[in-house]
Motif scaffolding. Structure first.
Motif, PDB file in Angstrom:
ATOM      1  N   ARG A 245       8.005   2.900 -12.167  1.00 50.19           N
ATOM      2  CA  ARG A 245       6.697   3.227 -11.600  1.00 50.19           C
ATOM      3  C   ARG A 245       6.092   1.951 -11.030  1.00 50.19           C
ATOM      4  NH1 ARG A 245       3.254   7.559 -10.104  1.00 50.19           N
ATOM      5  NH2 ARG A 245       1.216   6.595  -9.797  1.00 50.19           N
ATOM      6  N   ILE A 246       5.714   1.952  -9.740  1.00 46.73           N
ATOM      7  CA  ILE A 246       5.206   0.753  -9.075  1.00 46.73           C
ATOM      8  C   ILE A 246       3.821   1.042  -8.515  1.00 46.73           C
ATOM      9  CG2 ILE A 246       5.636  -0.932  -7.254  1.00 46.73           C
ATOM     10  CD1 ILE A 246       8.611  -0.265  -7.494  1.00 46.73           C
ATOM     11  N   ASP A 247       2.828   0.314  -9.015  1.00 50.28           N
ATOM     12  CA  ASP A 247       1.438   0.551  -8.601  1.00 50.28           C
ATOM     13  C   ASP A 247       0.789  -0.651  -7.935  1.00 50.28           C
ATOM     14  OD1 ASP A 247       1.071   3.265  -9.689  1.00 50.28           O
ATOM     15  OD2 ASP A 247       1.348   2.299 -11.633  1.00 50.28           O
ATOM     16  N   SER A 248       1.436  -1.817  -7.973  1.00 47.97           N
ATOM     17  CA  SER A 248       0.829  -3.030  -7.427  1.00 47.97           C
ATOM     18  C   SER A 248       1.665  -3.575  -6.275  1.00 47.97           C
ATOM     19  CB  SER A 248       0.711  -4.092  -8.520  1.00 47.97           C
ATOM     20  OG  SER A 248       0.346  -5.341  -7.967  1.00 47.97           O
ATOM     21  N   GLU A 249       0.990  -4.031  -5.227  1.00 50.51           N
ATOM     22  CA  GLU A 249       1.705  -4.631  -4.104  1.00 50.51           C
ATOM     23  C   GLU A 249       2.274  -6.001  -4.459  1.00 50.51           C
ATOM     24  OE1 GLU A 249      -2.300  -6.425  -1.906  1.00 50.51           O
ATOM     25  OE2 GLU A 249      -1.054  -4.918  -0.911  1.00 50.51           O
ATOM     26  N   GLN A 250       1.880  -6.547  -5.625  1.00 48.83           N
ATOM     27  CA  GLN A 250       2.438  -7.808  -6.093  1.00 48.83           C
ATOM     28  C   GLN A 250       3.716  -7.604  -6.897  1.00 48.83           C
ATOM     29  OE1 GLN A 250       1.114 -10.551  -4.885  1.00 48.83           O
ATOM     30  NE2 GLN A 250      -0.415  -9.221  -3.887  1.00 48.83           N
ATOM     31  N   ASN A 251       4.066  -6.361  -7.148  1.00 49.65           N
ATOM     32  CA  ASN A 251       5.286  -6.062  -7.892  1.00 49.65           C
ATOM     33  C   ASN A 251       6.501  -6.605  -7.128  1.00 49.65           C
ATOM     34  OD1 ASN A 251       7.715  -4.108  -8.317  1.00 49.65           O
ATOM     35  ND2 ASN A 251       6.454  -3.837 -10.139  1.00 49.65           N
ATOM     36  N   GLU A 252       7.398  -7.290  -7.848  1.00 51.09           N
ATOM     37  CA  GLU A 252       8.549  -7.921  -7.203  1.00 51.09           C
ATOM     38  C   GLU A 252       9.464  -6.894  -6.536  1.00 51.09           C
ATOM     39  OE1 GLU A 252       9.325 -11.067  -6.597  1.00 51.09           O
ATOM     40  OE2 GLU A 252       7.375 -11.639  -7.432  1.00 51.09           O
ATOM     41  N   ARG A 255       7.815  -5.838  -3.272  1.00 53.90           N
ATOM     42  CA  ARG A 255       7.895  -6.908  -2.284  1.00 53.90           C
ATOM     43  C   ARG A 255       9.299  -6.982  -1.688  1.00 53.90           C
ATOM     44  NH1 ARG A 255       5.037 -11.984  -5.176  1.00 53.90           N
ATOM     45  NH2 ARG A 255       5.565 -12.989  -3.187  1.00 53.90           N
ATOM     46  N   ALA A 317       3.079   4.052  -5.795  1.00 45.84           N
ATOM     47  CA  ALA A 317       1.719   4.532  -5.557  1.00 45.84           C
ATOM     48  C   ALA A 317       1.594   4.922  -4.084  1.00 45.84           C
ATOM     49  CB  ALA A 317       0.704   3.454  -5.919  1.00 45.84           C
ATOM     50  N   LEU A 320       1.325   2.237  -1.416  1.00 46.64           N
ATOM     51  CA  LEU A 320       2.516   1.405  -1.345  1.00 46.64           C
ATOM     52  C   LEU A 320       3.639   2.142  -0.625  1.00 46.64           C
ATOM     53  CD1 LEU A 320       2.624  -0.239  -4.903  1.00 46.64           C
ATOM     54  CD2 LEU A 320       1.432  -0.994  -2.847  1.00 46.64           C
TER      55      LEU A 320
END
Length: 493
Positions: A245-252, A255, A317, A320
């Motif tokens: 689950r990926i919710d942040s644009e800083q997630n590697e 990216r 998300a 994203l």
């Protein structure tokens, strides 16, 4: 006083109304009731009569017409096909066809879907009065988010078939039946539903019939679902696949996925993003070993049943997902591996057949020419140093997935191609391609967008005749035409 009550209960023309008369009319339609079923259908009829002035449950008020056009018509589907259970009556209104079906076929588990509050109260009163097991009221509108499993859905409402198929997307089981009671003039509506849902549903029955005792022609249209509903697929997918689950644009991971929108990122990670439902489906089927990730908006659209178990399900998300859904397909993306390309040098020469040499800097042109190369049977494709990456998202999309089916090699720069090789260069000035005798093994070389071919190759160039009003053809289009001419000559040999 009694006369007044009888008149208000049964309007003029219905003075013969009685449980016995109702049973007789239904028997004339082939519907034979037990004493308990007679009680239930009569109770239902009386409740409709009682509440109709207030709730406008039906415009049919004549007793005989009510029995034939409402109750008998409601149960006809059970005589024409085997009804599934549980069965959802969508848009049931006053409870039709669901309640008459439940009375006549008591083994059915029937759900009545209605969103209007006063009608919900009426249906609940009917259910209590009938004392029938497995008869339920769902007090809400049915849409794609409704996921309670149903083996069948039936509708006597006037809504279009395709709209109802869309509404039951979340609840109808795999192989479940969508049953529609329609008027006789519904061919256009049926075809529209077939065109829209050809991969999700098949037309199982299209049965014309008449309501007994009336001149009214009807049609029973039944579609069968081909695949499981998303809720079940999602549940199974959560158990089968490793999920992220990926919710942040800083997630590697995110990216890294975003970098795959450029050739640099593709070369660095040896992975690419594939979009478009048709290409994704075909790649899962034909190249499962190269599929490493399924990318969806949140946990919507899980991987299909046939997807390889080694894939990771990336749940992004919505914002994203939108950032990497470059073409706005709103459909899941496929993460695939990119194999290293073999090196080709001029001394290697060309194998038998046509080798397509690609110098294009526009990834869409690269994808389009690779698609033509595969379509016309070229032996291999050499991507020159100037070429855009064949796994760039735009190249993959333009190729229609053909990039995965082509033998791709990496070659030198365009100016490094020696003139003594058996090459057929394409130019706006040159010998008419219709007069060219293609070598048995050669390289087809369209020019670079804009500059064309190097000066040293122009002496052997061939051209595709066009009207003088047009300066030149698109380079990928010119390559496709040349491939067609070559393949036609080859086929005639």
């Amino acid at each position: 006083m009694q006369r007044k009550n009888r008149t208000s209960a049964e309007p003029s023309g219905s003075r013969n109304a009685s449980p016995q008369h109702m049973a007789s009319l239904l028997e004339g339609c082939g519907v034979h009731l037990t004493p308990e079923q007679r009680r239930q259908i009569w109770t239902y009829h009386q409740l409709i009569r009682e509440h109709n002035p207030e709730l406008n449950l039906t415009r049919i008020r004549n007793f005989t017409n009510m029995v034939l056009k409402l109750y008998a018509d409601s149960v006809i589907p059970g005589r024409l096909i085997e009804l599934p259970s549980p069965l959802l009556d969508i848009g049931t209104g006053p409870g039709m066809p669901g309640i008459p079906l439940k009375i006549v076929y008591p083994h059915l588990d029937v759900y009545l879907a209605e969103s209007r509050r006063n009608r919900i109260a009426f249906l609940e009163k009917v259910c209590a009065a009938l004392v029938a097991d497995h008869l339920h009221v769902i007090g809400q509108s049915i849409n794609r988010s409704f996921e309670q499993p149903m083996a069948g859905v039936i509708s006597r409402a006037v809504g279009r078939i395709e709209d109802t198929l869309d509404r039951i997307h979340g609840c109808l089981a795999e192989d479940g039946l969508a049953i529609f009671m329609k008027g006789p003039q519904c061919d256009e509506e049926i075809q529209s539903a077939i065109n829209r849902f050809e991969h999700g549903y098949k037309l199982l029955h299209n049965i014309p019939y008449r309501i007994p005792g009336t001149p009214h022609a009807r049609r029973l249209v039944v579609f069968q679902r081909r695949h499981a509903p998303p809720g079940r697929i999602k549940q199974e997918a959560m158990q089968r696949f490793s999920t992220r689950r990926i919710d942040s644009e800083q997630n590697e991971i995110f990216r890294g996925l975003k970098k795959l929108l450029s050739a640099r990122g593709i070369r660095k990670q040896n992975q690419a993003l594939l979009s478009g439902w048709k290409q994704v489906t075909e790649t899962l089927r034909d190249f499962p070993e190269r599929c490493v990730g399924w990318i969806s908006k949140a946990d919507n659209d899980p991987p299909p049943a046939g997807a390889p178990d080694h894939m990771v399900w990336y749940q992004l998300a919505p914002l994203l997902f939108q950032a990497i859904d470059q073409f706005g397909t709103h459909a899941p993306l496929l993460l695939i591996t990119v194999p290293p390309l073999e090196r080709w040098e001029p001394p290697f020469g060309f194998p038998e057949g046509c080798t397509v040499m690609v110098p294009f800097q526009d990834p869409e042109n690269v994808g389009a020419l690779i698609r033509s190369a595969v379509a016309f049977g070229a032996t291999q494709v050499i991507l020159l140093a100037e070429s855009a990456h064949p796994y760039h998202p735009k190249a993959l999309r333009a190729s229609g997935g053909a990039v995965l089916r082509a033998r791709l090699l990496h070659g030198p720069a365009l100016h490094e191609i020696p003139a003594d090789l058996p090459i057929v260069p394409l130019s706006t000035h040159g010998k008419n391609i219709a007069q060219v005798e293609f070598p048995s093994a050669f390289g087809l070389l369209p020019g670079l967008e804009g500059p064309g071919i190097p000066e040293g190759l122009k002496a052997q160039a061939v051209s595709i005749p066009i009207e003088a009003a047009v300066e030149s053809l698109n380079a990928a289009v010119a390559g496709a035409i040349a491939l067609y001419v070559w393949s036609s000559i080859k086929a005639d040999r």
